[in-house]
Design a protein around this motif. Sequence first.
Motif, PDB file in Angstrom:
ATOM      1  N   PRO A   3       0.794  -1.238   0.000  1.00 16.91           N
ATOM      2  CA  PRO A   3       0.000   0.000   0.000  1.00 16.91           C
ATOM      3  C   PRO A   3       0.818   1.276   0.000  1.00 16.91           C
ATOM      4  N   ALA A   4       1.971   1.272   0.673  1.00 19.57           N
ATOM      5  CA  ALA A   4       2.793   2.484   0.744  1.00 19.57           C
ATOM      6  C   ALA A   4       3.723   2.627  -0.454  1.00 19.57           C
ATOM      7  N   LEU A   5       3.651   1.673  -1.407  1.00 17.54           N
ATOM      8  CA  LEU A   5       4.560   1.651  -2.554  1.00 17.54           C
ATOM      9  C   LEU A   5       6.007   1.766  -2.078  1.00 17.54           C
ATOM     10  N   ASN A   6       6.312   0.918  -1.110  1.00 15.23           N
ATOM     11  CA  ASN A   6       7.589   0.959  -0.400  1.00 15.23           C
ATOM     12  C   ASN A   6       8.700   0.316  -1.240  1.00 15.23           C
ATOM     13  N   TYR A   7       9.706   1.100  -1.587  1.00 17.37           N
ATOM     14  CA  TYR A   7      10.827   0.574  -2.368  1.00 17.37           C
ATOM     15  C   TYR A   7      11.560  -0.530  -1.598  1.00 17.37           C
ATOM     16  N   ALA A   8      11.687  -0.352  -0.291  1.00 20.60           N
ATOM     17  CA  ALA A   8      12.400  -1.348   0.516  1.00 20.60           C
ATOM     18  C   ALA A   8      11.712  -2.704   0.435  1.00 20.60           C
ATOM     19  N   TYR A   9      10.389  -2.715   0.530  1.00 14.98           N
ATOM     20  CA  TYR A   9       9.649  -3.969   0.447  1.00 14.98           C
ATOM     21  C   TYR A   9       9.850  -4.637  -0.911  1.00 14.98           C
ATOM     22  N   PHE A  10       9.882  -3.833  -1.954  1.00 14.64           N
ATOM     23  CA  PHE A  10       9.933  -4.383  -3.305  1.00 14.64           C
ATOM     24  C   PHE A  10      11.317  -4.890  -3.691  1.00 14.64           C
ATOM     25  N   LEU A  11      12.371  -4.175  -3.282  1.00 15.58           N
ATOM     26  CA  LEU A  11      13.702  -4.459  -3.814  1.00 15.58           C
ATOM     27  C   LEU A  11      14.646  -5.186  -2.865  1.00 15.58           C
ATOM     28  N   VAL A  12      14.577  -4.895  -1.576  1.00 20.18           N
ATOM     29  CA  VAL A  12      15.634  -5.325  -0.646  1.00 20.18           C
ATOM     30  C   VAL A  12      15.817  -6.841  -0.633  1.00 20.18           C
ATOM     31  N   LEU A  13      14.740  -7.591  -0.433  1.00 23.22           N
ATOM     32  CA  LEU A  13      14.861  -9.046  -0.343  1.00 23.22           C
ATOM     33  C   LEU A  13      15.361  -9.625  -1.657  1.00 23.22           C
ATOM     34  N   ALA A  14      14.832  -9.148  -2.769  1.00 19.12           N
ATOM     35  CA  ALA A  14      15.230  -9.681  -4.074  1.00 19.12           C
ATOM     36  C   ALA A  14      16.709  -9.430  -4.342  1.00 19.12           C
ATOM     37  N   LEU A  15      17.199  -8.249  -4.011  1.00 19.04           N
ATOM     38  CA  LEU A  15      18.616  -7.945  -4.232  1.00 19.04           C
ATOM     39  C   LEU A  15      19.513  -8.812  -3.353  1.00 19.04           C
ATOM     40  N   ALA A  16      19.102  -9.027  -2.102  1.00 24.89           N
ATOM     41  CA  ALA A  16      19.886  -9.884  -1.207  1.00 24.89           C
ATOM     42  C   ALA A  16      19.877 -11.336  -1.687  1.00 24.89           C
ATOM     43  N   LEU A  17      18.724 -11.804  -2.155  1.00 20.88           N
ATOM     44  CA  LEU A  17      18.634 -13.171  -2.680  1.00 20.88           C
ATOM     45  C   LEU A  17      19.441 -13.322  -3.963  1.00 20.88           C
TER      46      LEU A  17
END
Length: 379
Positions: free
Chosen positions: A180-194
């Motif tokens: 809902p907040a269009l949060n960049y951290a939610y969208f990118l952080v896990l994928a980049l770490a994986l």
Amino acid sequence: MLRQCLAIMRREVFYLWRDRGLRHILLFGSLLGLMLFYAVYSAQVLKDIPTAVFDLDNSAASRELVDKIGKAEYLKLVASTASYDDLRELIKQGKAVVGVVIPENYGRNLALGRQARVLAVIDGSNMIYATNASAALLTVTRTLSAQAGVSALVARGVQLQQAKDAYQAIDISEEAWFNPALNYAYFLVLALALNIWQQCCTLAACLNVIGERGMKSWLQIRACGISKFRFFASKSIAQIFIFMAVVLPLYILGFGALKLPLNCSWAALLLFTLAFAIAVHSIGTLASSFARNAVDAARFGMIIALPSFVLSGYTWPLEAMPVYLQKVAWILPQTWFFQGINYFAFKNAGWNLMAHYILAMLAIAAVCYGAAAVFIARS
């Protein structure tokens, strides 16, 4: 037979642990990446976009527009310039990302109910800034446009509420689902770490076969009568177990401490990740089976692992890529994983979709392991 397999697995874990460089890469590479990316995107959304204004009109209406821009949630008014060239120079030097040029007669045109044009200059060299700045400016201009329209109707004798209803005949209500907040951290952080994790795992898997051929112990193992299939199958199980053990702290830190969204069950997530770990390991094993030495094997693995995240469609839609690249992308397990992790972590897409993705990754693994077995049998 079981005791023999367990002994090989213990030996493989020992060798991987003894390799200090590889141990640090596996243990800390993805974790450091997670913390780094979370720090980078900790702001969650882009705010305070530097904005400069060139007001040629200097009327009450133009000053109201400047005031609205200064108070906009995602914009930050940093300068009012005296000329168009000054505005251009600010954007060229990176001191402003957005420039707003208010023309002469802006206020007069509004007062007469005419269309008033405003030029928005956006630095397109940074697409993240550009898209967010465009949306923020659109919000400001829509608000002012609605106010001007309502004022014009009221001046013609229409009641205030009727004017609002008439001007806003269609009310669009926006609602973002799953983030809902269009949060960049939610969208990118896990994928980049994986992505770092899968590259580290590929590097480790690239030593699966060629790492044994270069050791004197390989002759002793063959002299013991252990079949190649049993030996490398045991090694592979041990390596995949280590890959899963390494990703667990990453998930615990991400979903537990950093509160990244996880809407599917842990069992579903780990099963999905296991299928990907098997597929990634199969690619590394295949590279290791036909490579002349460990360096070549690592090169082959990295040639696949490094660009695979870009090709996966996570940061740029697959549909927007050339058709031939789309076909290549779906051959890679990374595409299935990074497409799927978004569905499961954000949306809990369900077992029907999950089964499709898991079977695709296992099919890729079967092909790669089969090809590796052919190369190993000939060695």
